[in-house]
Design an enzyme around this catalytic site. Structure first.
Site, PDB file in Angstrom:
ATOM      1  N   GLY A 213      37.205  -5.914  25.669  1.00 50.87           N
ATOM      2  CA  GLY A 213      37.271  -5.158  26.921  1.00 50.87           C
ATOM      3  C   GLY A 213      36.359  -5.762  27.960  1.00 50.87           C
ATOM      4  O   GLY A 213      36.023  -6.949  27.878  1.00 50.87           O
ATOM      5  N   GLU A 235      34.642  -9.584  22.842  1.00 55.97           N
ATOM      6  CA  GLU A 235      35.731 -10.361  23.447  1.00 55.97           C
ATOM      7  C   GLU A 235      35.896  -9.833  24.860  1.00 55.97           C
ATOM      8  O   GLU A 235      36.538  -8.794  25.063  1.00 55.97           O
ATOM      9  CB  GLU A 235      37.016 -10.186  22.631  1.00 55.97           C
ATOM     10  CG  GLU A 235      36.947 -10.765  21.230  1.00 55.97           C
ATOM     11  CD  GLU A 235      37.053 -12.292  21.220  1.00 55.97           C
ATOM     12  OE1 GLU A 235      37.575 -12.871  22.191  1.00 55.97           O
ATOM     13  OE2 GLU A 235      36.602 -12.906  20.231  1.00 55.97           O
ATOM     14  N   CYS A 269      43.689 -11.132  29.684  1.00 60.29           N
ATOM     15  CA  CYS A 269      42.308 -11.631  29.804  1.00 60.29           C
ATOM     16  C   CYS A 269      42.264 -13.122  30.096  1.00 60.29           C
ATOM     17  O   CYS A 269      41.352 -13.599  30.756  1.00 60.29           O
ATOM     18  CB  CYS A 269      41.535 -11.323  28.532  1.00 60.29           C
ATOM     19  SG  CYS A 269      42.293 -12.000  27.065  1.00 60.29           S
TER      20      CYS A 269
HETATM   21  P1  NAD Z   1      39.642  -0.314  28.276  1.00 58.09           P
HETATM   22  O1  NAD Z   1      39.365   0.499  29.499  1.00 58.09           O
HETATM   23  O2  NAD Z   1      40.794   0.037  27.416  1.00 58.09           O
HETATM   24  O3  NAD Z   1      38.286  -0.308  27.432  1.00 58.09           O
HETATM   25  C1  NAD Z   1      38.190  -0.984  26.208  1.00 58.09           C
HETATM   26  C2  NAD Z   1      37.742  -0.011  25.138  1.00 58.09           C
HETATM   27  O4  NAD Z   1      36.435   0.443  25.429  1.00 58.09           O
HETATM   28  C3  NAD Z   1      38.634   1.228  25.040  1.00 58.09           C
HETATM   29  O5  NAD Z   1      38.919   1.463  23.685  1.00 58.09           O
HETATM   30  C4  NAD Z   1      37.811   2.313  25.668  1.00 58.09           C
HETATM   31  O6  NAD Z   1      38.073   3.572  25.121  1.00 58.09           O
HETATM   32  C5  NAD Z   1      36.399   1.864  25.376  1.00 58.09           C
HETATM   33  N1  NAD Z   1      35.443   2.316  26.382  1.00 58.09           N
HETATM   34  C6  NAD Z   1      35.642   2.372  27.715  1.00 58.09           C
HETATM   35  N2  NAD Z   1      34.524   2.812  28.333  1.00 58.09           N
HETATM   36  C7  NAD Z   1      33.604   3.036  27.361  1.00 58.09           C
HETATM   37  C8  NAD Z   1      32.235   3.494  27.361  1.00 58.09           C
HETATM   38  N3  NAD Z   1      31.599   3.811  28.477  1.00 58.09           N
HETATM   39  N4  NAD Z   1      31.601   3.574  26.177  1.00 58.09           N
HETATM   40  C9  NAD Z   1      32.229   3.235  25.024  1.00 58.09           C
HETATM   41  N5  NAD Z   1      33.513   2.814  24.981  1.00 58.09           N
HETATM   42  C10 NAD Z   1      34.187   2.714  26.122  1.00 58.09           C
HETATM   43  O7  NAD Z   1      39.848  -1.830  28.640  1.00 58.09           O
HETATM   44  P2  NAD Z   1      39.200  -2.678  29.798  1.00 58.09           P
HETATM   45  O8  NAD Z   1      37.741  -2.838  29.596  1.00 58.09           O
HETATM   46  O9  NAD Z   1      39.705  -2.228  31.123  1.00 58.09           O
HETATM   47  O10 NAD Z   1      39.943  -4.064  29.456  1.00 58.09           O
HETATM   48  C11 NAD Z   1      40.063  -5.040  30.403  1.00 58.09           C
HETATM   49  C12 NAD Z   1      38.934  -6.040  30.265  1.00 58.09           C
HETATM   50  O11 NAD Z   1      38.950  -6.562  28.959  1.00 58.09           O
HETATM   51  C13 NAD Z   1      39.107  -7.227  31.189  1.00 58.09           C
HETATM   52  O12 NAD Z   1      37.844  -7.621  31.634  1.00 58.09           O
HETATM   53  C14 NAD Z   1      39.698  -8.292  30.273  1.00 58.09           C
HETATM   54  O13 NAD Z   1      39.461  -9.602  30.693  1.00 58.09           O
HETATM   55  C15 NAD Z   1      39.016  -7.978  28.989  1.00 58.09           C
HETATM   56  N6  NAD Z   1      39.835  -8.419  27.871  1.00 58.09           N
HETATM   57  C16 NAD Z   1      39.357  -9.401  27.092  1.00 58.09           C
HETATM   58  C17 NAD Z   1      40.148  -9.878  26.051  1.00 58.09           C
HETATM   59  C18 NAD Z   1      39.669 -10.975  25.145  1.00 58.09           C
HETATM   60  O14 NAD Z   1      40.334 -11.204  24.146  1.00 58.09           O
HETATM   61  N7  NAD Z   1      38.576 -11.634  25.432  1.00 58.09           N
HETATM   62  C19 NAD Z   1      41.401  -9.331  25.817  1.00 58.09           C
HETATM   63  C20 NAD Z   1      41.832  -8.310  26.643  1.00 58.09           C
HETATM   64  C21 NAD Z   1      41.050  -7.849  27.659  1.00 58.09           C
END
Ligand code: NAD
Length: 493
Positions: A213, A235, A269
């Site tokens: 995330g 990641e 991502c």
């Molecule tokens: P998201 O909002 O789904 O969050 C990811 C996870 O974190 C979820 O399960 C969510 O419930 C949890 N979460 C959110 N806020 C939280 C908090 N305050 N405390 C604890 N847990 C929490 O996804 P996102 O972050 O919007 O995903 C997008 C980001 O992820 C982009 O920056 C993208 O580049 C990155 N990403 C990276 C990869 C990789 O493989 N490196 C893959 C996909 C996405």
């Protein structure tokens, strides 16, 4: 469980009513019981033998095959993903990861013998991979099947139990996985929910936390895990740049960029975030890009079954705000009701514009002009280390400059994103784009402890030299041995 997309933790909210507090206490108890149950399963030893690991991987494969239509439907509901894309980037990717793990599991599990230096011999030394225990996998919404199940393949192959927390922003996929996973795969539990539930989960002791995330939450996860000294894989994302010069085939480059950028409406991502094109290649690329978009999605991408939608209103508003600066080359059409943003290419964007300072994560592609590869290298190095760097060039010196003078999670020449399809390549970020890696063997290693095991016979007792009392003879022998093995002392002789 309650779905909460506000981005605040329950601890920070206004005082809770008695009922709300009771519900949180109940959730906390449920989560603690789930983790305790999995720990008991792990401690019983059933997750360790190779046969059981295979059985769970087969079960996961069966789940994907038995429920392909339901998975396609959930992905359509959450992100308007088309069928082909769902197979290419979600179902097919996980099946390939499972196949790879099944094919190589025996070799990965085999203890590896390593050489023992003279002064420790006779002895045998080997590296013995052992499972870590109960792992927590926290997944994001953009590839809600792949990014939940691919880490799980690694965790299961390595002999762990796992708690999976899918993203609340892909609710259809989350609900489907919560229903199916425990029915098919032993030693796996699913906890659905948002910040509140994830916070409760992070209050538990795990043996590894695997988070995918954004970096802000990545820091929250790392800080929570640190309380129990739990290792983390993060990641994360960031701005993945693309360099294009005049030696590139701009027609193919444009097609590949349009594919990489506009698949899943740019919510990938490793999507190309922005393009740095040399002056000499600029006109040709800008001419080819709109044509490539048209060829992929037709005159009105809104009607294309291959074009996705923005995940929620917050991201829609954020993205439309990013188009304020720069010249519009193509796209720019938005529809809030449908959360549709057309594939958009911007030129002449100031490097300080918001679209250039934050990760775009949507279907907007800024194209900036640079003098040459050296300016591109300086541009990349002035920013956070990206998750991926892409270079479309046949110039060997330019390729080398990008390889040797920049740092990124991965580097791919002449195509975006396809490195994810090579299970022998570890996938992960560096610096702001993440820490740790997975896919194939790297997943197995991430979810294993590489335990060094040394075995030395008691007779002959070749360690007698190290026991006190030390004499001048033992000193002479030690000094001789050290001078023989010490690189600096050895060279002086
Ligand atoms: P998201 O909002 O789904 O969050 C990811 C996870 O974190 C979820 O399960 C969510 O419930 C949890 N979460 C959110 N806020 C939280 C908090 N305050 N405390 C604890 N847990 C929490 O996804 P996102 O972050 O919007 O995903 C997008 C980001 O992820 C982009 O920056 C993208 O580049 C990155 N990403 C990276 C990869 C990789 O493989 N490196 C893959 C996909 C996405």
């Amino acid at each position: 469980m309650r779905h909460d997309t506000t981005g605040t933790t329950w601890k920070a909210r206004a005082p809770m009513t008695g009922t709300a507090a009771a519900s949180v206490a109940r959730q906390e108890k449920d989560i603690a019981e789930t983790v305790a149950r999995l720990r008991a399963v792990f401690d019983s030893g059933v997750t360790r033998p190779a046969a059981g690991r295979r059985r769970r991987l087969h079960a996961l494969r069966r789940l994907l095959r038995d429920h392909t239509p339901a998975i396609e439907e959930a992905l359509y509901d959450d992100l308007r993903k088309g069928r082909t894309e769902s197979h290419l980037t979600e179902i097919g990717g996980v099946l390939a990861e499972i196949e790879h793990a099944l094919r190589h599991l025996d070799r990965w599990m085999r203890p590896r013998r390593v050489a023992v230096p003279m002064n420790i011999r006779p002895a045998t030394a080997r590296i013995h991979p052992e499972p870590l225990g109960v792992c927590l996998i926290i997944a994001p919404w953009n590839y809600p099947v792949t990014l939940t199940l691919n880490p799980l393949v690694g965790a299961l192959a390595a002999g762990n139990a796992a708690v999976v927390k899918p993203s609340e922003l892909a609710p259809a996929t989350s609900a489907l996985l919560a229903d199916l996973l425990p029915r098919y795969v032993e030693a796996v539990a699913v906890v659905e929910g948002a910040v509140e539930e994830t916070t409760l989960l992070l209050g538990q002791r795990f043996d590894h936390v695997f988070y995918t995330g954004n970096g802000t939450v990545g820091r929250v996860v790392a800080a929570a895990a640190a309380k129990n000294l739990t290792p983390v894989t993060l990641e994360l994302g960031g701005k993945s740049p693309v360099f294009v010069d005049e030696t590139a085939d701009t027609a193919v480059t444009a097609r590949r960029l349009a594919w990489g950028k506009f698949t899943n409406a740019g919510q990938t991502c490793v999507a190309p975030d922005y393009v740095l094109v040399t002056r000499a290649a600029r006109d040709s690329l800008l001419d080819a890009l709109p044509r490539a978009v048209h060829r992929m999605f037709g005159p009105d991408p809104r009607t294309s079954s291959d074009y996705g939608r923005i995940v929620d209103d917050r991201h829609f508003r954020r993205l439309t705000g990013l188009t304020a600066e720069g010249e519009l080359l193509t796209g720019g059409v938005c529809d809030a009701e449908d959360r549709y943003i057309a594939p958009t290419v911007l030129t002449d964007v100031p490097p300080g514009a918001p679209v250039m300072t934050e990760e775009i994560f949507g279907p907007i592609l800024p194209v900036l002009t640079v003098r040459d590869v050296h300016e591109a290298v300086d541009f990349v190095n002035a920013r956070d280390k990206p998750l991926s760097l892409y270079a479309f060039t046949r110039d060997r010196k330019a390729r080398r400059a990008l390889l040797e003078k920049t740092s990124s999670g991965g580097l791919v020449y002449n195509a975006p994103m396809i490195h994810l399809g090579v299970p022998n390549l570890p996938f992960g970020g560096v610096g702001e784009s993440g820490t740790g890696a997975y896919h194939g063997r790297a997943s197995f290693d991430t979810f294993s402890h590489r335990k060094p095991v040394l075995s030395k016979p008691t007779r002959p007792d070749t360690l007698s030299l190290v026991y006190a009392p030390h004499t001048s003879r033992s000193f002479a022998l030690v000094a001789k041995a050290v001078s023989r093995t010490h690189p600096l002392l050895g060279r002086r002789r």
